[in-house]
Design a protein around this motif. Structure first.
Motif, mmCIF file in Angstrom:
data_model
loop_
_atom_site.group_PDB
_atom_site.id
_atom_site.type_symbol
_atom_site.label_atom_id
_atom_site.label_comp_id
_atom_site.label_asym_id
_atom_site.label_seq_id
_atom_site.Cartn_x
_atom_site.Cartn_y
_atom_site.Cartn_z
ATOM 1 N N ASP A 43 0.818 -1.212 0.000
ATOM 2 C CA ASP A 43 0.000 0.000 0.000
ATOM 3 C C ASP A 43 0.853 1.263 0.000
ATOM 4 O O ASP A 43 0.596 2.212 0.739
ATOM 5 C CB ASP A 43 -0.950 0.002 1.203
ATOM 6 N N ARG A 44 1.872 1.255 -0.849
ATOM 7 C CA ARG A 44 2.733 2.416 -0.982
ATOM 8 C C ARG A 44 2.870 2.763 -2.464
ATOM 9 O O ARG A 44 2.603 1.965 -3.342
ATOM 10 C CB ARG A 44 4.116 2.161 -0.375
ATOM 11 N N ASN A 45 3.332 4.004 -2.732
ATOM 12 C CA ASN A 45 3.456 4.502 -4.095
ATOM 13 C C ASN A 45 4.891 4.926 -4.339
ATOM 14 O O ASN A 45 5.505 5.594 -3.497
ATOM 15 C CB ASN A 45 2.507 5.686 -4.304
ATOM 16 N N MET A 46 5.441 4.550 -5.476
ATOM 17 C CA MET A 46 6.813 4.919 -5.823
ATOM 18 C C MET A 46 7.046 6.427 -5.794
ATOM 19 O O MET A 46 8.169 6.889 -5.566
ATOM 20 C CB MET A 46 7.163 4.380 -7.213
ATOM 21 N N LYS A 47 6.001 7.196 -6.034
ATOM 22 C CA LYS A 47 6.145 8.658 -6.052
ATOM 23 C C LYS A 47 6.544 9.205 -4.687
ATOM 24 O O LYS A 47 7.001 10.339 -4.583
ATOM 25 C CB LYS A 47 4.843 9.304 -6.514
ATOM 26 N N TYR A 72 10.832 8.106 -11.719
ATOM 27 C CA TYR A 72 10.285 8.795 -10.552
ATOM 28 C C TYR A 72 11.195 9.900 -10.018
ATOM 29 O O TYR A 72 10.926 10.460 -8.959
ATOM 30 C CB TYR A 72 9.991 7.781 -9.438
ATOM 31 N N ASN A 73 12.273 10.183 -10.751
ATOM 32 C CA ASN A 73 13.185 11.254 -10.351
ATOM 33 C C ASN A 73 13.714 11.039 -8.927
ATOM 34 O O ASN A 73 13.727 11.951 -8.100
ATOM 35 C CB ASN A 73 12.487 12.619 -10.454
ATOM 36 N N VAL A 74 14.152 9.811 -8.659
ATOM 37 C CA VAL A 74 14.571 9.429 -7.306
ATOM 38 C C VAL A 74 16.087 9.574 -7.158
ATOM 39 O O VAL A 74 16.840 9.092 -8.015
ATOM 40 C CB VAL A 74 14.178 7.962 -7.013
ATOM 41 N N PRO A 75 16.566 10.188 -6.080
ATOM 42 C CA PRO A 75 18.006 10.208 -5.811
ATOM 43 C C PRO A 75 18.539 8.799 -5.540
ATOM 44 O O PRO A 75 17.842 7.972 -4.931
ATOM 45 C CB PRO A 75 18.117 11.072 -4.550
ATOM 46 N N GLN A 97 20.842 13.389 -9.713
ATOM 47 C CA GLN A 97 20.247 12.302 -8.928
ATOM 48 C C GLN A 97 21.305 11.333 -8.397
ATOM 49 O O GLN A 97 20.957 10.383 -7.698
ATOM 50 C CB GLN A 97 19.243 11.515 -9.777
ATOM 51 N N ARG A 98 22.556 11.586 -8.686
ATOM 52 C CA ARG A 98 23.635 10.690 -8.274
ATOM 53 C C ARG A 98 24.332 11.268 -7.039
ATOM 54 O O ARG A 98 24.897 12.352 -7.082
ATOM 55 C CB ARG A 98 24.650 10.523 -9.403
#
Length: 262
Positions: A43-47, A72-75, A97-98
């Protein structure tokens, strides 16, 4: 602090950790699509992701990192040698993001402290993580050939462990793997067996409620029931009775564990 072992095994590994303000995963060793499905199951969202912590560059730990980072533009956090080893394996991840997360350091994300520590595995510069918040501690250690005294000092006293219990030695020795792979798994830069994991556990658990998730079980050289039995018996020989204050829990290569509070 809450967590779920989203997937753990020879085919792919990922662990979800959150508090009230941040949400992270340790590794993403499955396809982007599979990772999204696992998130839905808890019940979670990648965003919601604040970042991805990378342990090492083996495919069962990084397969989905590039896809998730871009979509998702995730660091993404990894040490310098691991970034170098991942080059060409995860596709292009934008420089913004790195992030470098060097070994034996601590990063703070609000009230959540994340500590990196070295392990012994046949990768460029493998390391795992310990999460700390409000006096509670979660340790992730799933790929190491042995657990050194130094590692034990770092992970000792956690409230929850995601702890490698990779193989049964007899199954491995009698199995279909070529000797070169067997030797690698049994080496100091391979994976810990059920018995060796239990011996290490006996040195790091305190007499307080503690959950240990048996993780990274080999599909060919272990079984959940066998791992639990072997670890239980070895702990008992070390004077620790499973069920008194220490609980052993299963993980799965396809199904996430229940999201629980540390």
């Amino acid at each position: 602090m809450r967590f779920s072992v989203l997937a753990s095994g020879s085919t792919g590994n990922s662990i979800y950790v959150e508090n009230d303000d941040h949400a992270f995963i340790v590794d993403a060793g499955l396809s982007g699509k599979k990772m999204e499905q696992l998130f839905t199951k808890v019940d979670r969202n990648m965003k919601q992701l604040s970042g991805i912590f990378v342990t090492h560059e083996h495919s069962d730990h990084i397969k989905g990192i590039g896809v998730l980072a871009r979509k998702y533009n995730v660091p993404v956090y990894a040490n310098a040698k691991t970034w170098q080893a991942m080059d060409g394996l995860v596709g292009d991840i934008p420089l913004e993001q790195r992030f470098e997360f060097e070994m034996d350091t601590v990063k703070h994300f609000g009230s959540l402290a994340v500590e990196s520590f070295a392990v012994s595995h046949d990768a460029a510069d493998p390391m795992f993580y310990s999460f700390h918040e409000d006096g509670r501690k979660l340790v992730v250690i799933t790929d190491t050939g042995y657990v050194s005294d130094r590692m034990k000092g770092i992970i000792r006293g956690a409230d929850s462990f995601v702890f490698e219990s990779n193989h049964d030695v007899n199954m491995l020795q009698m199995g279909r793997y070529p000797w070169s792979i067997k030797r690698r798994i049994l080496s100091d830069v391979g994976h810990v067996s059920n018995e060796d994991a239990a011996i290490a556990m006996s040195d790091v658990v305190f007499e307080k409620p503690t959950n240990i998730y048996l993780s990274h079980l080999s599909k060919d050289n272990n079984m959940k029931e066998l791992a639990r039995m072997s670890v239980t018996q070895t702990l008992q020989s070390c004077g620790i009775i499973v069920g008194e204050y220490l609980n052993l829990l299963d993980t799965d290569a396809e199904e996430p564990t229940k999201l629980v509070t540390v």
